[in-house]
Design a protein around this motif. Structure first.
Motif, PDB file in Angstrom:
ATOM      1  N   ALA A  67      -9.412  -8.943 -33.721  1.00  0.00           N
ATOM      2  CA  ALA A  67      -9.269  -8.518 -32.331  1.00  0.00           C
ATOM      3  C   ALA A  67      -9.048  -7.008 -32.347  1.00  0.00           C
ATOM      4  O   ALA A  67      -8.013  -6.533 -32.806  1.00  0.00           O
ATOM      5  N   LEU A  68     -10.024  -6.262 -31.891  1.00  0.00           N
ATOM      6  CA  LEU A  68      -9.968  -4.808 -31.926  1.00  0.00           C
ATOM      7  C   LEU A  68      -9.626  -4.244 -30.551  1.00  0.00           C
ATOM      8  O   LEU A  68      -9.963  -4.842 -29.531  1.00  0.00           O
ATOM      9  N   THR A  69      -8.992  -3.081 -30.552  1.00  0.00           N
ATOM     10  CA  THR A  69      -8.777  -2.384 -29.293  1.00  0.00           C
ATOM     11  C   THR A  69     -10.137  -1.931 -28.760  1.00  0.00           C
ATOM     12  O   THR A  69     -11.125  -1.903 -29.494  1.00  0.00           O
ATOM     13  N   ARG A  70     -10.192  -1.568 -27.513  1.00  0.00           N
ATOM     14  CA  ARG A  70     -11.454  -1.120 -26.924  1.00  0.00           C
ATOM     15  C   ARG A  70     -12.031   0.078 -27.689  1.00  0.00           C
ATOM     16  O   ARG A  70     -13.208   0.122 -27.997  1.00  0.00           O
ATOM     17  N   HIS A  71     -11.176   1.033 -28.000  1.00  0.00           N
ATOM     18  CA  HIS A  71     -11.618   2.242 -28.710  1.00  0.00           C
ATOM     19  C   HIS A  71     -12.201   1.888 -30.082  1.00  0.00           C
ATOM     20  O   HIS A  71     -13.283   2.351 -30.460  1.00  0.00           O
ATOM     21  N   ARG A  72     -11.490   1.061 -30.839  1.00  0.00           N
ATOM     22  CA  ARG A  72     -11.973   0.672 -32.164  1.00  0.00           C
ATOM     23  C   ARG A  72     -13.213  -0.200 -32.078  1.00  0.00           C
ATOM     24  O   ARG A  72     -14.109  -0.112 -32.915  1.00  0.00           O
ATOM     25  N   SER A  73     -13.293  -1.014 -31.051  1.00  0.00           N
ATOM     26  CA  SER A  73     -14.481  -1.832 -30.844  1.00  0.00           C
ATOM     27  C   SER A  73     -15.708  -0.953 -30.591  1.00  0.00           C
ATOM     28  O   SER A  73     -16.800  -1.229 -31.097  1.00  0.00           O
ATOM     29  N   GLU A  74     -15.524   0.109 -29.835  1.00  0.00           N
ATOM     30  CA  GLU A  74     -16.627   1.037 -29.559  1.00  0.00           C
ATOM     31  C   GLU A  74     -17.063   1.761 -30.836  1.00  0.00           C
ATOM     32  O   GLU A  74     -18.254   1.935 -31.084  1.00  0.00           O
ATOM     33  N   ILE A  75     -16.101   2.147 -31.659  1.00  0.00           N
ATOM     34  CA  ILE A  75     -16.427   2.794 -32.932  1.00  0.00           C
ATOM     35  C   ILE A  75     -17.189   1.829 -33.826  1.00  0.00           C
ATOM     36  O   ILE A  75     -18.202   2.186 -34.447  1.00  0.00           O
ATOM     37  N   PHE A  76     -16.741   0.590 -33.889  1.00  0.00           N
ATOM     38  CA  PHE A  76     -17.416  -0.406 -34.719  1.00  0.00           C
ATOM     39  C   PHE A  76     -18.810  -0.707 -34.176  1.00  0.00           C
ATOM     40  O   PHE A  76     -19.756  -0.906 -34.945  1.00  0.00           O
ATOM     41  N   TYR A  77     -18.975  -0.717 -32.878  1.00  0.00           N
ATOM     42  CA  TYR A  77     -20.296  -0.894 -32.272  1.00  0.00           C
ATOM     43  C   TYR A  77     -21.242   0.218 -32.738  1.00  0.00           C
ATOM     44  O   TYR A  77     -22.388  -0.034 -33.114  1.00  0.00           O
ATOM     45  N   ASP A  78     -20.747   1.453 -32.703  1.00  0.00           N
ATOM     46  CA  ASP A  78     -21.563   2.582 -33.160  1.00  0.00           C
ATOM     47  C   ASP A  78     -21.923   2.439 -34.638  1.00  0.00           C
ATOM     48  O   ASP A  78     -23.050   2.741 -35.049  1.00  0.00           O
ATOM     49  N   ALA A  79     -20.985   1.961 -35.441  1.00  0.00           N
ATOM     50  CA  ALA A  79     -21.247   1.763 -36.868  1.00  0.00           C
ATOM     51  C   ALA A  79     -22.310   0.683 -37.077  1.00  0.00           C
ATOM     52  O   ALA A  79     -23.204   0.842 -37.919  1.00  0.00           O
ATOM     53  N   ARG A  80     -22.223  -0.420 -36.319  1.00  0.00           N
ATOM     54  CA  ARG A  80     -23.240  -1.481 -36.437  1.00  0.00           C
ATOM     55  C   ARG A  80     -24.609  -0.976 -35.995  1.00  0.00           C
ATOM     56  O   ARG A  80     -25.632  -1.379 -36.546  1.00  0.00           O
ATOM     57  N   LYS A  81     -24.635  -0.093 -35.022  1.00  0.00           N
ATOM     58  CA  LYS A  81     -25.897   0.510 -34.580  1.00  0.00           C
ATOM     59  C   LYS A  81     -26.513   1.333 -35.709  1.00  0.00           C
ATOM     60  O   LYS A  81     -27.722   1.294 -35.923  1.00  0.00           O
ATOM     61  N   LEU A  82     -25.683   2.068 -36.449  1.00  0.00           N
ATOM     62  CA  LEU A  82     -26.181   2.826 -37.597  1.00  0.00           C
ATOM     63  C   LEU A  82     -26.770   1.893 -38.657  1.00  0.00           C
ATOM     64  O   LEU A  82     -27.762   2.227 -39.299  1.00  0.00           O
ATOM     65  N   VAL A  83     -26.177   0.720 -38.815  1.00  0.00           N
ATOM     66  CA  VAL A  83     -26.717  -0.263 -39.756  1.00  0.00           C
ATOM     67  C   VAL A  83     -28.076  -0.756 -39.274  1.00  0.00           C
ATOM     68  O   VAL A  83     -29.042  -0.795 -40.045  1.00  0.00           O
ATOM     69  N   SER A  84     -28.173  -1.101 -37.996  1.00  0.00           N
ATOM     70  CA  SER A  84     -29.442  -1.617 -37.476  1.00  0.00           C
ATOM     71  C   SER A  84     -30.541  -0.554 -37.494  1.00  0.00           C
ATOM     72  O   SER A  84     -31.720  -0.880 -37.633  1.00  0.00           O
ATOM     73  N   ASP A  85     -30.155   0.715 -37.394  1.00  0.00           N
ATOM     74  CA  ASP A  85     -31.126   1.810 -37.462  1.00  0.00           C
ATOM     75  C   ASP A  85     -31.389   2.261 -38.901  1.00  0.00           C
ATOM     76  O   ASP A  85     -32.106   3.244 -39.120  1.00  0.00           O
ATOM     77  N   LYS A  86     -30.749   1.556 -39.859  1.00  0.00           N
ATOM     78  CA  LYS A  86     -30.955   1.796 -41.293  1.00  0.00           C
ATOM     79  C   LYS A  86     -30.453   3.164 -41.780  1.00  0.00           C
ATOM     80  O   LYS A  86     -30.972   3.714 -42.736  1.00  0.00           O
ATOM     81  N   TYR A  87     -29.454   3.715 -41.104  1.00  0.00           N
ATOM     82  CA  TYR A  87     -28.827   4.954 -41.580  1.00  0.00           C
ATOM     83  C   TYR A  87     -27.744   4.660 -42.616  1.00  0.00           C
ATOM     84  O   TYR A  87     -27.444   5.506 -43.451  1.00  0.00           O
ATOM     85  N   VAL A  88     -27.110   3.484 -42.524  1.00  0.00           N
ATOM     86  CA  VAL A  88     -26.115   3.047 -43.503  1.00  0.00           C
ATOM     87  C   VAL A  88     -26.411   1.600 -43.883  1.00  0.00           C
ATOM     88  O   VAL A  88     -27.102   0.884 -43.146  1.00  0.00           O
TER      89      VAL A  88
END
Length: 96
Positions: A67-88
């Protein structure tokens, strides 16, 4: 499920559980389940085996998430986006 995955949680280590949202019509997606554990150690027992739920079998489409805070959830969303875009290669949370 926790016992089957090897977490060895006792019923005394679970504080409470409940489903999210209102009941919907038959055939709709099952509602999420929130599980509150009594201690950090109990939580770690489950988190240490949560990746086993991803293997094909009885628990397909079952996810154990923090269960993440809203801020941390947004950061994790951005990180998952980097994965889907194949940057990480991958992104995950741990004790966040």
């Amino acid at each position: 499920m926790a016992q089957h995955l090897g977490a060895m949680l006792s019923i005394d280590e679970i504080d409470r559980t409940h489903r999210l949202g209102a009941r919907k019509h038959v055939g709709s997606k099952p509602r999420d389940i929130i599980v509150k554990l009594v201690s950090y150690r109990a939580r770690q027992k489950l988190y240490n085996v949560k990746s086993k739920a991803k293997t094909p079998g009885h628990y397909r489409r079952v996810y154990v998430n923090e269960a993440l805070t809203r801020h941390r959830s947004e950061i994790f969303y951005d990180a998952r986006k980097l994965v889907s875009d194949k940057y990480v290669d991958s992104a995950w949370t741990h004790d966040w």
